[in-house]
Design an enzyme around this catalytic site. Structure first.
Site, PDB file in Angstrom:
ATOM      1  N   GLY A   8       6.586 -13.118  -2.152  1.00 14.40           N
ATOM      2  CA  GLY A   8       5.584 -13.905  -1.500  1.00 14.40           C
ATOM      3  C   GLY A   8       4.899 -14.683  -2.677  1.00 14.40           C
ATOM      4  N   ASN A   9       3.917 -15.752  -2.032  1.00 20.54           N
ATOM      5  CA  ASN A   9       3.227 -16.802  -2.950  1.00 20.54           C
ATOM      6  C   ASN A   9       2.655 -16.052  -4.057  1.00 20.54           C
ATOM      7  OD1 ASN A   9       4.039 -19.410  -1.616  1.00 20.54           O
ATOM      8  ND2 ASN A   9       2.972 -18.238  -0.019  1.00 20.54           N
ATOM      9  N   THR A  10       2.065 -14.908  -3.963  1.00 15.29           N
ATOM     10  CA  THR A  10       1.037 -14.353  -5.107  1.00 15.29           C
ATOM     11  C   THR A  10       1.785 -13.303  -5.546  1.00 15.29           C
ATOM     12  OG1 THR A  10      -0.846 -14.845  -3.621  1.00 15.29           O
ATOM     13  CG2 THR A  10      -1.018 -13.007  -5.404  1.00 15.29           C
ATOM     14  N   GLY A 105       7.967 -18.233   8.329  1.00 14.90           N
ATOM     15  CA  GLY A 105       8.038 -17.795   7.048  1.00 14.90           C
ATOM     16  C   GLY A 105       8.886 -16.610   7.293  1.00 14.90           C
ATOM     17  N   ASP A 107       9.039 -13.697   6.070  1.00 10.35           N
ATOM     18  CA  ASP A 107       8.438 -12.605   5.970  1.00 10.35           C
ATOM     19  C   ASP A 107       7.710 -12.213   7.464  1.00 10.35           C
ATOM     20  OD1 ASP A 107       6.387 -14.684   5.383  1.00 10.35           O
ATOM     21  OD2 ASP A 107       5.085 -13.381   4.195  1.00 10.35           O
ATOM     22  N   ASP A 127      -0.670  -9.448   8.809  1.00  9.95           N
ATOM     23  CA  ASP A 127      -0.486  -9.383   7.498  1.00  9.95           C
ATOM     24  C   ASP A 127      -1.457 -10.027   6.508  1.00  9.95           C
ATOM     25  OD1 ASP A 127       0.896  -9.529   4.797  1.00  9.95           O
ATOM     26  OD2 ASP A 127       2.715  -9.859   5.642  1.00  9.95           O
ATOM     27  N   THR A 130      -1.678 -13.584   0.757  1.00  8.52           N
ATOM     28  CA  THR A 130      -2.296 -14.795   0.383  1.00  8.52           C
ATOM     29  C   THR A 130      -2.865 -15.773   1.344  1.00  8.52           C
ATOM     30  OG1 THR A 130      -0.505 -14.942  -1.513  1.00  8.52           O
ATOM     31  CG2 THR A 130      -1.800 -17.076  -0.976  1.00  8.52           C
ATOM     32  N   THR A 182     -27.098 -11.774  -5.162  1.00  9.73           N
ATOM     33  CA  THR A 182     -26.014 -12.846  -4.994  1.00  9.73           C
ATOM     34  C   THR A 182     -24.936 -12.205  -4.729  1.00  9.73           C
ATOM     35  OG1 THR A 182     -27.233 -14.501  -6.210  1.00  9.73           O
ATOM     36  CG2 THR A 182     -24.650 -14.717  -5.861  1.00  9.73           C
TER      37      THR A 182
END
Length: 270
Positions: A8-10, A105, A107, A127, A130, A182
């Protein structure tokens, strides 16, 4: 022993299957600039955590959304003389009814295959990676498209990077939407807002699938997967039928079995 690799991208996630059973999974950060040698060292290192190496692997099944690493896996397979099954629109054994199948993709296609074989149809896979993807599987098992939204962590990174005073926070389920500090406000906006985004879009996808299949929306199965599906707050997403963090890896094992005639995956895995 089959090695399933989801690039994956991450993250790069690996799963080892023996006689159709998923026996272990490992995860590492994705380095898009990695050479074939570096990627091979990474894979060997992950296998080493389970006292294994590539010499004990019979074949590899891979889904990759990073073209440079797809090429690296192909190089490793050739060098190590390993049979390789790559998930592509031309290899995944299910109908793909979208305008440009080659752009989907790998995946997402593997997730659709796993959903159809393990859970049934019509169904939708959510899913949480990312990006957050919604993959619709028709009653006849065809992948018919879906939706893509920015992932939760991607949004948090952008928020911290583009603002001067808003910090990077831990992903924890807040007790209330009206926060008094915050950090609580960011958690409320991020977690509760993300749950609403996923739940709302999922409801619309289910309605459209239900209309096409002439069934009630409640009949449409919704499977949650991806790295963030393991988080405790993921259970708060409305409309989810089941959570299967390893769905993509199982889909790769199914793909390998159906393409090569190997061991079928055991459907009873959690």
């Amino acid at each position: 022993m089959l090695l399933a690799i989801d690039i994956g991208n991450t993250n790069i996630t690996t799963g080892l299957f023996q006689n159709g059973l998923l026996v272990t999974t490992r995860r590492a950060a994705t380095n898009r600039a990695a050479t074939p040698d570096e990627l091979e060292l990474l894979i060997e290192g992950l296998l080493g955590l389970d006292t294994l190496d590539l010499r004990g692997i019979a074949a590899i099944a891979c889904a990759s959304v990073v073209p440079s690493l797809t090429a690296a896996i192909e190089s490793i397979a050739i060098r190590r003389d390993l049979a390789l099954v790559l998930a592509t629109a031309g290899h995944v054994p299910l109908p793909i009814r979208v305008e440009r199948p080659d752009e989907v993709g790998a995946d997402r296609l593997v997730n659709a295959l796993a959903a159809a074989r393990l859970y049934g149809t019509p169904s939708v896979v959510v899913d949480l990676g990312t990006a957050t993807t919604f993959d619709a599987v028709a009653a006849d098992g065809a992948f018919i498209g879906g939706a893509i939204a920015p992932g939760l962590e991607l949004g948090l990174e952008a928020l911290a990077a583009r603002t001067s005073k808003l910090p990077r926070i831990d992903l924890r389920q807040p007790d209330r939407a009206i926060a008094r500090d915050t950090i609580g406000a960011i958690q409320a906006g991020s977690i509760l807002g993300y749950q609403a985004l996923v739940g709302g879009l999922l409801a619309r996808v289910r309605r459209e699938l239900a209309d096409a299949a002439a069934v009630e929306p409640e009949v449409i199965l919704a499977i949650l997967t991806g790295g963030l599906s393991r988080a405790s707050w993921a259970t708060g997403i409305e409309g989810i039928s089941t959570i299967d963090p390893d769905l993509t890896l199982k889909g790769l094992a199914i793909l390998h079995a159906e393409v090569t005639g190997g061991e079928p995956i055991e459907a009873g895995l959690g």
